[in-house]
Scaffold this motif. Structure first.
Motif, PDB file in Angstrom:
ATOM      1  N   ARG A 121      -1.568  -4.108  -3.412  1.00 17.39           N
ATOM      2  CA  ARG A 121      -1.763  -2.721  -3.002  1.00 17.39           C
ATOM      3  C   ARG A 121      -2.758  -2.573  -1.856  1.00 17.39           C
ATOM      4  NH1 ARG A 121       1.231   1.412  -3.965  1.00 17.39           N
ATOM      5  NH2 ARG A 121      -0.399   2.848  -4.642  1.00 17.39           N
ATOM      6  N   LYS A 122      -3.470  -3.635  -1.531  1.00 11.38           N
ATOM      7  CA  LYS A 122      -4.448  -3.558  -0.447  1.00 11.38           C
ATOM      8  C   LYS A 122      -3.758  -3.564   0.904  1.00 11.38           C
ATOM      9  CE  LYS A 122      -8.227  -5.608  -3.099  1.00 11.38           C
ATOM     10  NZ  LYS A 122      -9.209  -6.707  -3.233  1.00 11.38           N
ATOM     11  N   SER A 123      -4.404  -2.992   1.876  1.00  9.17           N
ATOM     12  CA  SER A 123      -3.827  -2.836   3.216  1.00  9.17           C
ATOM     13  C   SER A 123      -3.412  -4.184   3.806  1.00  9.17           C
ATOM     14  CB  SER A 123      -4.856  -2.170   4.133  1.00  9.17           C
ATOM     15  OG  SER A 123      -4.349  -2.034   5.429  1.00  9.17           O
ATOM     16  N   SER A 140       0.811  -1.214   0.000  1.00 12.29           N
ATOM     17  CA  SER A 140       0.000   0.000   0.000  1.00 12.29           C
ATOM     18  C   SER A 140       0.848   1.269   0.000  1.00 12.29           C
ATOM     19  CB  SER A 140      -0.937   0.009   1.213  1.00 12.29           C
ATOM     20  OG  SER A 140      -0.179  -0.069   2.416  1.00 12.29           O
ATOM     21  N   ASN A 185      -1.322  -6.258   2.786  1.00 10.08           N
ATOM     22  CA  ASN A 185      -0.914  -7.252   1.788  1.00 10.08           C
ATOM     23  C   ASN A 185       0.430  -6.859   1.187  1.00 10.08           C
ATOM     24  OD1 ASN A 185      -3.407  -8.368   2.228  1.00 10.08           O
ATOM     25  ND2 ASN A 185      -4.145  -8.114   0.132  1.00 10.08           N
ATOM     26  N   GLU A 227      -2.798  -5.598  -8.023  1.00  7.76           N
ATOM     27  CA  GLU A 227      -4.076  -5.181  -7.434  1.00  7.76           C
ATOM     28  C   GLU A 227      -4.224  -5.689  -6.003  1.00  7.76           C
ATOM     29  OE1 GLU A 227      -8.844  -6.063  -8.110  1.00  7.76           O
ATOM     30  OE2 GLU A 227      -7.437  -6.449  -9.744  1.00  7.76           O
TER      31      GLU A 227
END
Length: 435
Positions: free
Chosen positions: A385-387, A336, A389, A382
């Protein structure tokens, strides 16, 4: 075939054999379906195949799509497969090509690649991690995946392979001479493939001059091998299928005398040999995504795998792709906060995938992260980029160092690479009696 020629092929571990193909008049497009280990999360794909093939002789009736392995009707499905195999044998669905190889021509969106259908000697194969046999696994074999596959093979009168085995024939002396003379070879099948699979064409190879040419190519290749670690055949696709055949053979041969071991058909497995240097054979890295990861834990684990590492911030995925394929061992890291490239100093493993497996083996069992294996960089980006991860972008798998890496590390970690897209995998067409 002359006995002395067959004996030379036996020394190599790959022999001509009796190959069954659908008889004249069978709809070849409905006959051939893709490898059973594809589209495992998409039952709708296999339902569409079933609907398209309904009422026609088809390999769809002879295989067990892995998306159904956990269903409650497994035993009934296996019995149905065995019954269909025997029915096809009894009703003349097959014709037999005696003592032969088949030159396979497969055209997909990636180009036209060539292979050679042959029977591999399971006595020269091992899936053990420390194996030094001429035929061996390229990725870690998950032993728990063998028993359910043995149940399918145990009573089957036939095998239908989706196994692809690689040769490191940079001089192109084994398969390519056949390609150059294919216009003089008999075409034994020629068909478009369902579900965007491209096109498949097979040429009969059964003349003594061609056998001698193939033998000469193998002899040249084996001269370059280390006699104490002679890696000649490396698994491409279908590792667990070949491991299942090997495990089944070990069970069978326990009750055979030496003469019977030499002639029992279960000793061999039908595969497609392909030259790793075929221009239309593409290796794609399988990336990783960590979930619930603290980056400090990642860095601390990574420190254990090498003398050290450096981290460089980059602007985007394209720059990661450029940086990690420059030569030194490196990989992309996406979370992120941004995009980074890690470069290793004197790592324990010879590949980025191997280094990452050491980190996975350290973090996941200790519940410091969860892991998934992802086809495609865009999806990895994709998810990464998530919190909490992190997406790990691995470099391309080098054809030039592929065999060298197997010799150094024994095998790649599981899910290191994929050969082409799902619709480019082998389609079942040829069969062989194993009883």
């Amino acid at each position: 075939m002359k006995k002395e020629i067959l004996n030379e092929f036996k020394q190599i571990g790959a022999i001509p054999t009796d190959i069954l193909i659908p008889n004249v008049g069978i709809d070849q497009k409905k006959w051939a379906v893709v490898a059973c280990d594809q589209f495992t999360s998409q039952k709708e794909y296999w339902k569409e195949v079933e609907e398209y093939c309904k009422g026609a002789p088809s390999t769809d009736n002879l295989i067990f799509p892995e998306c159904y392995l956990e269903d409650s009707d497994k035993d009934e499905r296996i019995k149905s497969i065995n019954d269909a195999m025997q029915k096809y044998l009894d009703e003349g669905v097959f014709r037999t090509l005696k003592d032969c190889f088949i030159l396979v021509e497969r055209t997909t969106e990636s180009g036209t690649r060539y292979g050679l259908m042959a029977a591999l000697d399971l006595e020269k194969y091992s899936y053990a991690p420390d194996s030094v046999t001429p035929i061996r696994a390229t990725e870690g074999t998950i032993l728990s995946r063998i028993p359910p596959r043995k149940e399918i093979r145990k009573n089957a009168p036939l095998e239908l392979p989706h196994i692809m085995v690689l040769l490191s024939d940079e001089r192109r002396k084994i398969i390519e001479p056949l390609v150059s003379k294919k216009a003089s070879l008999e075409v034994v099948y020629d068909t478009p493939l369902m579900m965007n699979g491209g096109h498949l064409k097979g040429y009969l190879v059964n003349k003594e001059e061609d056998f001698l040419s193939i033998l000469e190519g193998f002899k040249e290749l084996t001269k370059s091998l280390n006699p104490n670690n002679p890696l000649l055949f490396a698994m491409g696709d279908g590792n667990h299928s070949l491991a299942t055949a090997k495990s089944q053979w070990e069970d069978i041969k326990a009750n055979l005398n030496e003469a019977e071991k030499e002639t029992n058909p279960a000793r061999y497995a039908l595969v497609e040999l392909e030259n790793i240097f075929d221009e239309a054979l593409f290796f794609e890295p399988i990336h990783r995504v960590f979930f619930n990861l603290d980056r400090k834990d990642f860095d601390a684990s990574l420190e254990k795998t090498a003398e050290g590492f450096s981290v460089k911030a980059v602007k985007d995925l394209e720059e990661i792709k450029s940086e990690i394929n420059k030569g030194s061992q490196s990989f992309g890291y996406i979370d992120s906060t941004g995009y980074f490239v890690y470069t290793m100093k004197n790592p324990k493993s010879s590949t980025s995938a191997g280094t990452m497996q050491l980190v996975i083996d350290d973090l996941v069992p200790n519940k410091k992260a969860d892991i998934d294996y992802i086809h495609g960089m865009d999806v990895t980006e994709e998810l990464g980029r998530k919190s909490n991860n992190a997406g790990i972008i691995l470099p391309e798998v080098s054809k030039e160092t592929f065999f060298e890496s197997i010799l150094h590390d024994r095998a790649f970690p599981r899910k290191t690479f994929s050969i082409g897209h799902a619709n480019e995998k082998r389609y079942y067409f040829e069969a062989r009696k194993i009883k």
